[in-house]
Design a protein around this motif. Structure first.
Motif, PDB file in Angstrom:
ATOM      1  N   GLN A  91     -49.117  16.528 -32.742  1.00  0.00           N
ATOM      2  CA  GLN A  91     -49.195  17.413 -31.582  1.00  0.00           C
ATOM      3  C   GLN A  91     -47.840  17.677 -30.920  1.00  0.00           C
ATOM      4  O   GLN A  91     -47.645  18.723 -30.314  1.00  0.00           O
ATOM      5  N   ILE A  92     -46.915  16.741 -31.038  1.00  0.00           N
ATOM      6  CA  ILE A  92     -45.594  16.902 -30.419  1.00  0.00           C
ATOM      7  C   ILE A  92     -44.545  17.262 -31.472  1.00  0.00           C
ATOM      8  O   ILE A  92     -43.554  17.907 -31.178  1.00  0.00           O
ATOM      9  N   GLY A  93     -44.778  16.813 -32.707  1.00  0.00           N
ATOM     10  CA  GLY A  93     -43.850  17.132 -33.784  1.00  0.00           C
ATOM     11  C   GLY A  93     -42.756  16.107 -34.008  1.00  0.00           C
ATOM     12  O   GLY A  93     -41.818  16.374 -34.759  1.00  0.00           O
ATOM     13  N   LEU A  94     -42.862  14.937 -33.372  1.00  0.00           N
ATOM     14  CA  LEU A  94     -41.856  13.899 -33.622  1.00  0.00           C
ATOM     15  C   LEU A  94     -42.098  13.251 -34.983  1.00  0.00           C
ATOM     16  O   LEU A  94     -43.240  13.016 -35.375  1.00  0.00           O
ATOM     17  N   ALA A  95     -41.005  12.954 -35.661  1.00  0.00           N
ATOM     18  CA  ALA A  95     -41.090  12.245 -36.940  1.00  0.00           C
ATOM     19  C   ALA A  95     -41.547  10.808 -36.685  1.00  0.00           C
ATOM     20  O   ALA A  95     -41.234  10.224 -35.638  1.00  0.00           O
ATOM     21  N   MET A  96     -42.276  10.240 -37.629  1.00  0.00           N
ATOM     22  CA  MET A  96     -42.750   8.858 -37.500  1.00  0.00           C
ATOM     23  C   MET A  96     -41.583   7.893 -37.259  1.00  0.00           C
ATOM     24  O   MET A  96     -41.712   6.947 -36.498  1.00  0.00           O
TER      25      MET A  96
ATOM     26  N   ASN B  55     -34.446  12.638 -30.863  1.00  0.00           N
ATOM     27  CA  ASN B  55     -35.834  12.648 -30.392  1.00  0.00           C
ATOM     28  C   ASN B  55     -36.469  11.264 -30.367  1.00  0.00           C
ATOM     29  O   ASN B  55     -37.622  11.116 -29.959  1.00  0.00           O
ATOM     30  N   TYR B  56     -35.744  10.262 -30.798  1.00  0.00           N
ATOM     31  CA  TYR B  56     -36.238   8.884 -30.870  1.00  0.00           C
ATOM     32  C   TYR B  56     -36.746   8.418 -29.505  1.00  0.00           C
ATOM     33  O   TYR B  56     -36.087   8.606 -28.487  1.00  0.00           O
TER      34      TYR B  56
END
Length: 129
Positions: free
Chosen positions: A91-96, A60-61
């Motif tokens: 809002q999208i759920g991507l990790a920092m 997902n990077y």
């Protein structure tokens, strides 16, 4: 003037493209005070073998590059970066760790649009925010 490029692995990025564009645009409007109808996003879909990434990242990077005319304060640019991290995560759920952001600036005279250089063109929003 501002343009956004988003790079990521094809399948995961396509799945979130529209929502991610909406989130990025909301951050640009809020932090940079862009008009709501000014959205210039380009998505670059890469095959997994073509996207080398740092250790500890997932499929997902993403990398977000924001190109804009110089003139915003450090505080404004930090606000934009922080809003992007916060909203994309929430809002999208991507990790920092899967979000990288780079702001690239150049003088207005190095831009060209609507038949003029950026320092000669009429812009309907503030640059110095």
């Amino acid at each position: 003037m501002g343009q956004v490029k988003i790079y990521g692995v094809q399948e995961p990025l396509r799945a979130i493209r529209n929502a991610l564009s909406d989130v990025i645009h909301s951050c640009v409007v809020d932090a940079l005070q862009f008009p709501p109808n000014k959205r210039e996003h380009r998505f670059f879909y890469l095959e997994p073998d073509d996207f080398f990434m740092p250790e500890g990242r997932t499929e997902n990077y993403i990398i977000i590059e924001i190109l804009m005319i110089e003139g915003r304060t450090i505080e404004t640019k930090k606000k934009l970066i922080n809003l992007l991290f916060e909203r994309i995560n929430q809002q999208i759920g991507l990790a920092m760790a899967d979000i990288e952001i780079c702001i690239l600036e150049s003088p207005a005279y190095q831009w060209g649009f609507r038949g003029k250089t950026g320092d000669e063109a009429a812009i309907n929003y503030k640059i110095n925010v």
